[in-house]
Write an enzyme that holds these catalytic residues in place. Structure first.
Site, PDB file in Angstrom:
ATOM      1  N   LYS A  51       0.838  -1.204   0.000  1.00  0.00           N
ATOM      2  CA  LYS A  51       0.000   0.000   0.000  1.00  0.00           C
ATOM      3  C   LYS A  51       0.875   1.258   0.000  1.00  0.00           C
ATOM      4  O   LYS A  51       0.589   2.221  -0.708  1.00  0.00           O
ATOM      5  CB  LYS A  51      -0.953  -0.021   1.207  1.00  0.00           C
ATOM      6  CG  LYS A  51      -2.073  -1.039   1.014  1.00  0.00           C
ATOM      7  CD  LYS A  51      -2.869  -1.344   2.272  1.00  0.00           C
ATOM      8  CE  LYS A  51      -3.849  -2.476   1.987  1.00  0.00           C
ATOM      9  NZ  LYS A  51      -4.569  -2.955   3.157  1.00  0.00           N
ATOM     10  N   GLN A  95      -5.252  -1.814   9.147  1.00  0.00           N
ATOM     11  CA  GLN A  95      -5.004  -3.136   8.564  1.00  0.00           C
ATOM     12  C   GLN A  95      -5.614  -4.225   9.449  1.00  0.00           C
ATOM     13  O   GLN A  95      -5.341  -4.304  10.640  1.00  0.00           O
ATOM     14  CB  GLN A  95      -3.486  -3.339   8.409  1.00  0.00           C
ATOM     15  CG  GLN A  95      -3.093  -4.625   7.694  1.00  0.00           C
ATOM     16  CD  GLN A  95      -3.555  -4.682   6.256  1.00  0.00           C
ATOM     17  OE1 GLN A  95      -3.448  -3.728   5.504  1.00  0.00           O
ATOM     18  NE2 GLN A  95      -4.103  -5.814   5.860  1.00  0.00           N
ATOM     19  N   ASP A 118     -11.540   2.135   3.010  1.00  0.00           N
ATOM     20  CA  ASP A 118     -11.774   0.695   2.851  1.00  0.00           C
ATOM     21  C   ASP A 118     -13.241   0.406   2.518  1.00  0.00           C
ATOM     22  O   ASP A 118     -13.576  -0.690   2.072  1.00  0.00           O
ATOM     23  CB  ASP A 118     -11.412  -0.049   4.150  1.00  0.00           C
ATOM     24  CG  ASP A 118     -10.045  -0.716   4.074  1.00  0.00           C
ATOM     25  OD1 ASP A 118      -9.620  -1.050   2.948  1.00  0.00           O
ATOM     26  OD2 ASP A 118      -9.415  -0.928   5.123  1.00  0.00           O
TER      27      ASP A 118
END
Length: 278
Positions: A51, A95, A118
């Protein structure tokens, strides 16, 4: 049979985003993503690294918060609340999975829906369901791009999604409905799964079992998308689909690795840029 190249398509998207980011910077807006990792799970570290690389490529500023395994839920929520109010941060990503002392659902809800790149916050999920603009979770959004950019016609087609997770299965089904497909969601309790899958013009598999789907699940000439990722006994990566067995019966298929995986990160970058534009 055509192999859908997720690496190539994700690269196209990142190149488009790179230009967008340059234009935003000329207007004095710099996209920035805060990435929070709790503990040092090796798989999570790889994802976080990828990322950061993608951010650097697209010109998005990335802020890394690497917290120790024993971080409390309160400490994590406090960090998220600070980032929620920081106007220089457009996107916040925590995460997953998190250590067991932290309630994932609570953390997802703590992130401001406007920074939830997300697409997991209930508010963004609700917007997706009713067709309003919001952040869409990255894997399903990436699959839509794979199909469209490969020239696959979705409207009017029969689509079967295997898997009903909040991260892939459910949003995937809703996105395919949005594209005017006729959608069936199948799962571990579905009776006669083979017969259901054989009706699919587009089969999207997120079942979480290595090489589970064989040729006798496939309608001749179907488009097959494999969301699974596993390591087999020889440590080689494989998906939920038995690729060798299935590929020759398809019109389009995604490989593992190099199919859906790279798209997830490209769409995360896309969400970060949209966060600035929104």
């Amino acid at each position: 049979m055509q192999i859908i190249d997720g690496k190539k398509i994700s690269q196209e998207i990142k190149d488009e985003l790179k230009e967008k980011v340059e234009r935003l910077k000329q207007q004095g807006k710099e996209p920035s993503l805060a990435v929070i990792q709790v503990g040092s799970d090796p798989a999570s570290s790889v994802y976080v690294g990828n990322k950061k690389k993608a951010c650097a490529y697209c010109g998005i500023r990335s802020l890394a918060y690497e917290l120790p395994e024993e971080t409390t839920e309160q400490e994590l929520v406090a960090l998220i609340e600070t980032l929620n109010t920081d106007d220089t941060v457009n996107g916040i990503l925590v995460q997953l999975p998190l250590p067991k002392q932290i309630n994932e659902d609570k953390i997802i809800r703590a992130i401001s829906p406007q920074k939830d790149v997300d697409g997991f916050h209930p508010e963004n999920v609700g917007k997706l369901v009713i067709g309003e603009k919001g952040f869409v979770s990255c894997t399903p959004a990436g699959i839509i791009q794979l199909l469209k950019r490969s020239g696959v016609d979705i409207a009017g087609k029969r689509c079967v999604v295997i898997g009903r997770s909040n991260i892939v299965g459910k949003p995937m089904a809703i996105l395919m409905l949005r594209e005017n497909a006729t959608v069936t969601v199948a799962h571990s309790r579905t009776q006669d799964l083979k017969a259901v899958c054989k009706e699919a013009d587009i089969l999207i598999v997120a079942i979480g079992k290595p090489k589970f789907i064989t040729a006798d699940y496939i309608k001749e000439g179907a488009v097959v998308i494999d969301v699974g990722i596993h390591r087999n006994e020889n440590k080689k990566l494989c998906g939920d689909i038995d690729y060798e067995d299935v590929a020759k019966h398809t019109s389009f298929i995604t490989p593992v690795p190099g199919g859906v995986g790279p798209m997830t990160i490209a769409m995360l970058m896309n969400n970060c840029v949209e966060a600035v534009e929104m």
